[in-house]
Enzyme design. Structure first.
Site, PDB file in Angstrom:
ATOM      1  N   ALA A 184     -34.743   7.615 -12.507  1.00  0.00           N
ATOM      2  CA  ALA A 184     -34.680   6.978 -11.196  1.00  0.00           C
ATOM      3  C   ALA A 184     -34.446   8.036 -10.144  1.00  0.00           C
ATOM      4  O   ALA A 184     -33.860   8.437  -9.346  1.00  0.00           O
ATOM      5  CB  ALA A 184     -34.924   5.447 -10.361  1.00  0.00           C
ATOM      6  N   HIS A 244     -30.645  14.631  -9.007  1.00  0.00           N
ATOM      7  CA  HIS A 244     -31.165  14.780 -10.550  1.00  0.00           C
ATOM      8  C   HIS A 244     -31.039  16.445 -10.771  1.00  0.00           C
ATOM      9  O   HIS A 244     -31.556  16.830 -11.572  1.00  0.00           O
ATOM     10  CB  HIS A 244     -31.505  13.990 -10.938  1.00  0.00           C
ATOM     11  CG  HIS A 244     -30.872  12.512 -11.171  1.00  0.00           C
ATOM     12  ND1 HIS A 244     -31.731  11.617  -9.591  1.00  0.00           N
ATOM     13  CD2 HIS A 244     -29.671  11.724 -11.679  1.00  0.00           C
ATOM     14  CE1 HIS A 244     -31.131  10.565 -10.218  1.00  0.00           C
ATOM     15  NE2 HIS A 244     -29.963  10.512 -11.159  1.00  0.00           N
ATOM     16  N   GLN A 248     -16.029   9.134 -11.748  1.00  0.00           N
ATOM     17  CA  GLN A 248     -16.549   8.600 -12.819  1.00  0.00           C
ATOM     18  C   GLN A 248     -16.364  10.959 -13.216  1.00  0.00           C
ATOM     19  O   GLN A 248     -16.455  10.660 -14.560  1.00  0.00           O
ATOM     20  CB  GLN A 248     -18.436   9.293 -12.490  1.00  0.00           C
ATOM     21  CG  GLN A 248     -19.539   9.134 -13.963  1.00  0.00           C
ATOM     22  CD  GLN A 248     -20.565   9.190 -13.877  1.00  0.00           C
ATOM     23  OE1 GLN A 248     -21.138   7.702 -13.862  1.00  0.00           O
ATOM     24  NE2 GLN A 248     -21.641   9.946 -13.558  1.00  0.00           N
TER      25      GLN A 248
HETATM   26  P1  AMP Z   1     -26.761   8.333 -12.290  1.00  0.00           P
HETATM   27  O1  AMP Z   1     -28.684   8.382 -12.945  1.00  0.00           O
HETATM   28  O2  AMP Z   1     -26.665   7.968 -11.244  1.00  0.00           O
HETATM   29  O3  AMP Z   1     -26.062   7.802 -13.575  1.00  0.00           O
HETATM   30  O4  AMP Z   1     -26.676   9.951 -12.146  1.00  0.00           O
HETATM   31  C1  AMP Z   1     -26.928  10.963 -13.492  1.00  0.00           C
HETATM   32  C2  AMP Z   1     -26.154  12.787 -13.052  1.00  0.00           C
HETATM   33  O5  AMP Z   1     -26.653  12.715 -11.679  1.00  0.00           O
HETATM   34  C3  AMP Z   1     -24.415  11.952 -12.250  1.00  0.00           C
HETATM   35  O6  AMP Z   1     -24.202  12.976 -12.968  1.00  0.00           O
HETATM   36  C4  AMP Z   1     -24.428  11.678 -11.162  1.00  0.00           C
HETATM   37  O7  AMP Z   1     -23.081  11.821 -10.745  1.00  0.00           O
HETATM   38  C5  AMP Z   1     -25.579  12.438 -10.533  1.00  0.00           C
HETATM   39  N1  AMP Z   1     -26.305  12.336  -9.466  1.00  0.00           N
HETATM   40  C6  AMP Z   1     -27.366  11.170  -8.058  1.00  0.00           C
HETATM   41  N2  AMP Z   1     -26.814  11.711  -7.280  1.00  0.00           N
HETATM   42  C7  AMP Z   1     -26.742  12.586  -6.691  1.00  0.00           C
HETATM   43  C8  AMP Z   1     -26.675  13.243  -5.592  1.00  0.00           C
HETATM   44  N3  AMP Z   1     -27.345  13.131  -4.515  1.00  0.00           N
HETATM   45  N4  AMP Z   1     -26.458  15.380  -5.672  1.00  0.00           N
HETATM   46  C9  AMP Z   1     -25.854  15.382  -6.971  1.00  0.00           C
HETATM   47  N5  AMP Z   1     -25.596  14.953  -8.380  1.00  0.00           N
HETATM   48  C10 AMP Z   1     -25.813  13.505  -8.451  1.00  0.00           C
END
Ligand code: AMP
Length: 278
Positions: free
Chosen positions: A30, A35, A151
């Site tokens: 998503a 990302h 995390q």
């Molecule tokens: P997730 O799909 O939510 O597990 O996120 C995957 C990676 O993207 C993780 O390292 C998150 O910290 C990073 N991430 C999610 N949202 C953001 C954002 N708004 N800005 C920067 N990195 C993000």
């Protein structure tokens, strides 16, 4: 761009890049610009960029949250291809866990605070899946978002404690124009909730302003509770003011160190997290 759903295919493909540098971005899909910022950083610095898309069931302590987590693989792949990603690994839960892991990871203090406290077992699930992904992809560099500040601390420990031979790069939080931190979960917000959601960032900036004016963290927390009385749609889970390095609570901002304000709140049935470091 290659898209694989098995460990074997992914490992076989990556074997031919043994002498190249591999950048890796683990995600739950998503995808949004947050990302994509990580992907672009990796593309700029590595010969090959791998993105995993896996909604990892073992890190969800709430079955409803897992069920409702958005899944948009086709759109994700389009965005990844445009950003220059080379390989997508998008396994099923059966592929990742033919048997449920028996080991348990415990991150000590990090288990007792904030996400660790409110989502029991969450970091065990995160730690195991990220360790498995590191073993499959064998990256030289891996990219994580500052948005998930705790995390980052957990993965740092994992890399150190298990001697993963890789460099972890932490990237700034990407926000919408109104300040809302980008998140896959934002898609689940109703129009009314989406309009209110930037209040989260507003409450972080309010905290910064008060702390820089010399107020104690206790006083800031009580003023932030008052702020949220105006917006009863939010259910605040925690609002913590910590030292940026240790994530331990502090009583006031120390100008010689960096302070992190970290929040989790429910809004319209969606759990949102954010933080601000200064
Ligand atoms: P997730 O799909 O939510 O597990 O996120 C995957 C990676 O993207 C993780 O390292 C998150 O910290 C990073 N991430 C999610 N949202 C953001 C954002 N708004 N800005 C920067 N990195 C993000």
């Amino acid at each position: 761009m290659k898209v694989f759903d098995t460990i074997n295919e992914t490992e076989n493909h990556l074997k031919s890049f043994q002498n190249k540098s591999i950048g890796f971005v683990p995600t739950m899909g998503a995808l949004h610009e947050g990302h994509i910022a990580l992907i672009k950083k990796s593309v700029a610095k590595n010969d090959l960029t791998v993105c995993s898309i896996f909604v990892n069931p073992t890190q969800f302590n709430n079955p409803e949250d897992l069920k409702k987590y958005p899944r948009t693989l086709d759109e994700d792949c389009k965005m990844l291809e445009e950003a220059g990603c080379d390989v997508v690994f998008a396994p099923t839960a059966e592929e990742m866990y033919p048997n449920l892991p028996q080991i348990k990871l415990n991150f000590g203090y990090l288990e007792e605070i904030m996400e660790g406290k409110f989502r029991p077992g969450h970091f065990n699930g995160v730690g195991i899946v990220v360790a498995k992904l590191f073993n499959i992809v064998k990256p030289n560099k891996t990219y994580f978002g500052q948005k998930d500040i705790q995390q980052v601390a957990v993965i740092n420990r994992l890399v150190k404690d298990l001697s993963f031979d890789l460099e972890m790069i932490v990237c700034d939080t990407i926000r919408e124009n109104d300040g809302l931190a980008m998140s896959s979960r934002n898609r689940r917000l109703s129009k009314g909730a989406r309009d209110l959601a930037p209040k989260i960032y507003e409450s972080l900036k309010l905290g910064e302003k008060l702390l820089l004016a010399g107020e104690s963290t206790e006083s800031v927390k009580s003023k932030v509770s008052e702020f949220y009385l105006n917006y009863p749609e939010f259910e605040l889970e925690y609002y913590e003011i910590t030292d940026f390095e240790s994530l331990e609570s502090i009583s006031e901002h120390n100008p010689k160190r960096r302070t992190a304000i970290i929040i989790a709140a429910h809004l319209g049935g969606v759990r949102l997290i954010d933080n601000h470091v200064f």
